[in-house]
Write an enzyme that holds these catalytic residues in place. Structure first.
Site, PDB file in Angstrom:
ATOM      1  N   ALA A  48     -22.303 -12.129 -13.671  1.00  0.00           N
ATOM      2  CA  ALA A  48     -23.669 -12.454 -14.090  1.00  0.00           C
ATOM      3  C   ALA A  48     -23.962 -13.914 -13.807  1.00  0.00           C
ATOM      4  O   ALA A  48     -23.099 -14.775 -13.969  1.00  0.00           O
ATOM      5  CB  ALA A  48     -23.859 -12.177 -15.573  1.00  0.00           C
ATOM      6  N   ASP A  49     -25.191 -14.164 -13.389  1.00  0.00           N
ATOM      7  CA  ASP A  49     -25.647 -15.539 -13.228  1.00  0.00           C
ATOM      8  C   ASP A  49     -26.484 -15.998 -14.416  1.00  0.00           C
ATOM      9  O   ASP A  49     -26.556 -17.185 -14.709  1.00  0.00           O
ATOM     10  CB  ASP A  49     -26.448 -15.673 -11.933  1.00  0.00           C
ATOM     11  CG  ASP A  49     -25.548 -15.666 -10.719  1.00  0.00           C
ATOM     12  OD1 ASP A  49     -25.227 -16.758 -10.229  1.00  0.00           O
ATOM     13  OD2 ASP A  49     -25.139 -14.578 -10.280  1.00  0.00           O
TER      14      ASP A  49
END
Length: 375
Positions: free
Chosen positions: A258-259
């Site tokens: 995830a960013d």
């Protein structure tokens, strides 16, 4: 940024994207992998900004650490700064704001900058000279480097245990992942790939599957490179083959990184993640996000508020993610978002260094409650 050929390994024989010693930072040029291993010397924040923007280094945790350390190197070698402690703190804050502008989607970078600003502000209030402020910054940045490795190993451990507990046969698992979330995307070990590494270490992983991850090919260039290096049984697939792979019952679980994770669990990650989540739900395959708490942004109520970076059209018009010859017709328009947002309703659980966040009958996750209980 000067180049420095290297074999890409540290003393423990693991791949390293970030090689840091106080006053010196070298970043592995991931654009050239897997065919060439070259490190770039990062002398200051300007070098760090360019390395992040040009994808020399990528992966949300690695971006944040590289930015922080690039400024640490700059101030380690800074001469003739004669300002007050407050002016030193202002100098550092301005550099951090500049570094945050390099890539806007990953929250880890802005989160690190905010924490480092707090450190230098407190240091300035108590310091008698600018060097004390700079020293406080350097030490805080170095702690972030060490903490990232520790949190990644915890993510791997929690994720491996949780996934095994959810499977009918926890001794024969095949896991699909997307993009690159291993040692090359972090300070070491990895997030989603760290979970795969942990499953392999426990002897229960039959096979890892990784997507190409077009158009920049982080999966084929980087994840496949890491899996081969670690001698983990693995197969590379085209992005468009994921649904067929799931239909053939060859996938036990999907684990991605995830960013940025919004307060409800909506997750921004590499483009194509949303498609994988839809396919996984259709085939009744659990879909997990693996991310440190630094990737969570409680200021955003949902993924609708996440800013999505758009990359150069050249990444799609030319081979090798824009680095090779032109392969598309001249004159064609291009839409090239670097990320998409996967709704929380499609996510089975979010694996963190404090444990796994699950839902209790709702479409959304209660991220705030989990963080409060985790301390």
């Amino acid at each position: 940024m000067a180049t420095n050929p290297s074999n890409g390994l540290e003393g423990d024989n693991t791949l390293q994207s970030i090689c840091y010693h106080r006053g010196s930072l070298k970043l592995l040029d991931q654009r050239k992998l897997p065919l060439e291993t070259t490190y770039l010397d990062i002398k200051d924040a300007s070098d760090g900004w360019l390395a992040i923007r040009e994808m020399v280094v990528r992966g949300a945790p690695a971006i944040a650490i590289s930015a922080a350390l690039s400024l640490a190197v700059e101030v380690s070698n800074l001469e003739n700064f004669n300002g007050t402690p407050v002016e030193a703190a202002s100098f550092l804050a301005g550099k951090l704001d500049y570094l945050v502008s390099s890539r806007p989607t990953a929250v880890n970078l802005s989160d690190a900058a905010t924490k480092l600003k707090e450190v230098v502000s407190k240091a300035a209030a108590a310091a008698s000279n600018c060097q004390s402020v700079f020293q406080a910054y350097i030490e805080a940045a170095e702690i972030m480097l060490a903490d990232d490795v520790a949190s990644n190993k915890a993510i791997g451990s929690y994720g491996a245990r949780f996934i095994q507990n959810q499977q009918k046969d926890p001794t024969k698992l095949s896991v699909l992942t997307h993009c690159n979330t291993g040692s090359l995307a972090t300070a070491g070990y990895g997030t989603a790939l760290g979970v795969i590494r942990a499953l392999h270490g426990e002897g229960v992983l039959q096979r890892a599957y990784c997507t190409e991850t077009r158009p920049f090919n982080q999966g084929s260039r980087l994840t496949a490179f890491e899996l081969v290096h670690e001698k983990i049984p693995a197969t590379l697939i085209a992005d468009s083959a994921a649904a067929a792979l799931m239909k053939d019952s060859k996938v036990s679980a999907v684990v991605v990184g995830a960013d940025r994770v919004a307060a409800n669990g909506d997750t921004a990650n590499k483009i194509g993640t949303y498609s994988l989540a839809l396919c996984a739900m259709h085939h009744n395959i659990p879909f997990y996000v693996a991310a440190p708490l630094t990737s969570f942004d409680s200021s955003l109520s949902s993924g609708k508020e996440i800013i999505i970076e758009e990359r150069s059209p050249k990444e799609m018009l030319n081979a090798r993610g824009g680095l090779g010859e032109q392969v598309a017709a001249s004159g064609i328009s291009v839409w090239n978002p670097a990320f998409d947002v996967t709704p929380a309703s499609l996510i089975s659980g979010i694996i963190t260094e404090k444990g796994v966040i699950t839902k209790t009958g709702m479409d959304d996750f209660d991220i705030k409650d989990f963080i409060n209980k985790a301390g």
